[in-house]
Design an enzyme around this catalytic site. Sequence first.
Site, mmCIF file in Angstrom:
data_model
loop_
_atom_site.group_PDB
_atom_site.id
_atom_site.type_symbol
_atom_site.label_atom_id
_atom_site.label_comp_id
_atom_site.label_asym_id
_atom_site.label_seq_id
_atom_site.Cartn_x
_atom_site.Cartn_y
_atom_site.Cartn_z
ATOM 1 N N ASP A 40 -17.480 -5.880 -46.488
ATOM 2 C CA ASP A 40 -17.406 -5.106 -45.260
ATOM 3 C C ASP A 40 -17.276 -6.111 -44.114
ATOM 4 O O ASP A 40 -17.457 -7.323 -44.310
ATOM 5 C CB ASP A 40 -18.684 -4.267 -45.120
ATOM 6 C CG ASP A 40 -18.771 -3.540 -43.786
ATOM 7 O OD1 ASP A 40 -17.798 -2.866 -43.403
ATOM 8 O OD2 ASP A 40 -19.813 -3.674 -43.106
ATOM 9 N N ASP A 99 -18.010 -5.308 -40.026
ATOM 10 C CA ASP A 99 -19.032 -5.150 -38.984
ATOM 11 C C ASP A 99 -20.436 -5.198 -39.559
ATOM 12 O O ASP A 99 -20.790 -4.458 -40.467
ATOM 13 C CB ASP A 99 -18.842 -3.821 -38.241
ATOM 14 C CG ASP A 99 -17.642 -3.858 -37.319
ATOM 15 O OD1 ASP A 99 -17.306 -4.950 -36.830
ATOM 16 O OD2 ASP A 99 -17.043 -2.792 -37.087
ATOM 17 N N GLU A 138 -24.489 12.885 -38.474
ATOM 18 C CA GLU A 138 -24.246 11.776 -39.403
ATOM 19 C C GLU A 138 -25.528 11.228 -40.010
ATOM 20 O O GLU A 138 -25.558 10.829 -41.180
ATOM 21 C CB GLU A 138 -23.484 10.678 -38.657
ATOM 22 C CG GLU A 138 -22.899 9.614 -39.554
ATOM 23 C CD GLU A 138 -23.861 8.482 -39.772
ATOM 24 O OE1 GLU A 138 -23.945 8.015 -40.916
ATOM 25 O OE2 GLU A 138 -24.511 8.071 -38.819
ATOM 26 N N ALA A 168 -14.214 0.189 -42.090
ATOM 27 C CA ALA A 168 -13.977 1.490 -41.475
ATOM 28 C C ALA A 168 -13.745 1.322 -39.978
ATOM 29 O O ALA A 168 -13.667 2.292 -39.239
ATOM 30 C CB ALA A 168 -15.171 2.420 -41.713
ATOM 31 N N ASP A 225 -23.346 -3.787 -45.672
ATOM 32 C CA ASP A 225 -24.579 -3.558 -44.904
ATOM 33 C C ASP A 225 -24.950 -2.085 -44.870
ATOM 34 O O ASP A 225 -25.804 -1.669 -44.118
ATOM 35 C CB ASP A 225 -24.442 -4.096 -43.473
ATOM 36 C CG ASP A 225 -23.487 -3.285 -42.633
ATOM 37 O OD1 ASP A 225 -23.711 -3.166 -41.419
ATOM 38 O OD2 ASP A 225 -22.514 -2.743 -43.191
#
Length: 314
Positions: A38, A40, A110, A179, A252
């Site tokens: 990933d 970020d 979310e 993403a 993460d």
Amino acid sequence: MIPELSNPSVCMRDPQRVQEILQSMVKAGSNTLQVISDFDMTLTRFAYNGKRCPTCHSKYELDVVGFSYIFNVCIILCSSFADILDNSKLISSDCKEQLKELLNTYYPIEIDSTRSVEEKLPLMVEWWTKAHELLVQQKIKKDMLEVAVRESEAMLREGNQLFFNHLYEHSIPLLIFSAGIGDILEEVIRQAGVFHSNVKVFSNYMDFDETGLLKAFKGELIHIYNKREGALLNTGHFQELRTRPNVLLMGDSLGDLTMADGVQDMENILKIGYLNDKVEERKQSYLDSYDIVLVEDETLEVPNAVLLYLTGNK
């Protein structure tokens, strides 16, 4: 055992299992290894000197300045891609306000633990779509992204030069699965001088018209809940790497665990997870899912130590 695995930030549910995976990978050789990560809050810092760092887009915070949390509508935290654009005056105050309203509407959904992923999914896509539309209205210029990143405080984790350069020198493929926004992500690693030829990025990309103005976003939307689908859609990439069935996966969030689902005939996978925030409430779920959990660790020291071990530089 690798000495760095004894660092205070390191937690492992089953150290013996980690050692077995490492030994199996060493025996197979580094020419069978690929790295999937990933971006970020995994390759970039979560915080620096007590201040949260900007990312390709935001990931977690409800009460942030600007329009943080635009695209990565999910899990973890920090400021954002929004911060990067905001600092360079590329978006209007009205756009920031509307994006913040979207945040306040959809973010509670979310993080609502009483809702299933299936229930959240269409609402998350709705959030992303509305945010995309707002950004397109801003007529963002492609040539301004470089300046926006340069003037931002986006930071890769300490040890990034060793991480990227070592992989390149040993011809180990690195797939960055994000993403976030690929245009921003690539600019960050390009300006850090580590965007080598062994790096491939799967992300959301801006689509610019012939004059260089943002007109849309390309392809299928990638978000935290569909990284598995994104991995399976990119079977061509994994087909090319079919001789590399051993995977070092770094993330993460729990959603990052599916990034390697497209790997063919996998033999071993070692999963390293950064637990950046809300440690006590999330620690057990991370230990249940990742082989190695790094708690509030702002460096790449442990992944680098693992890579050195796997390439014979013990």
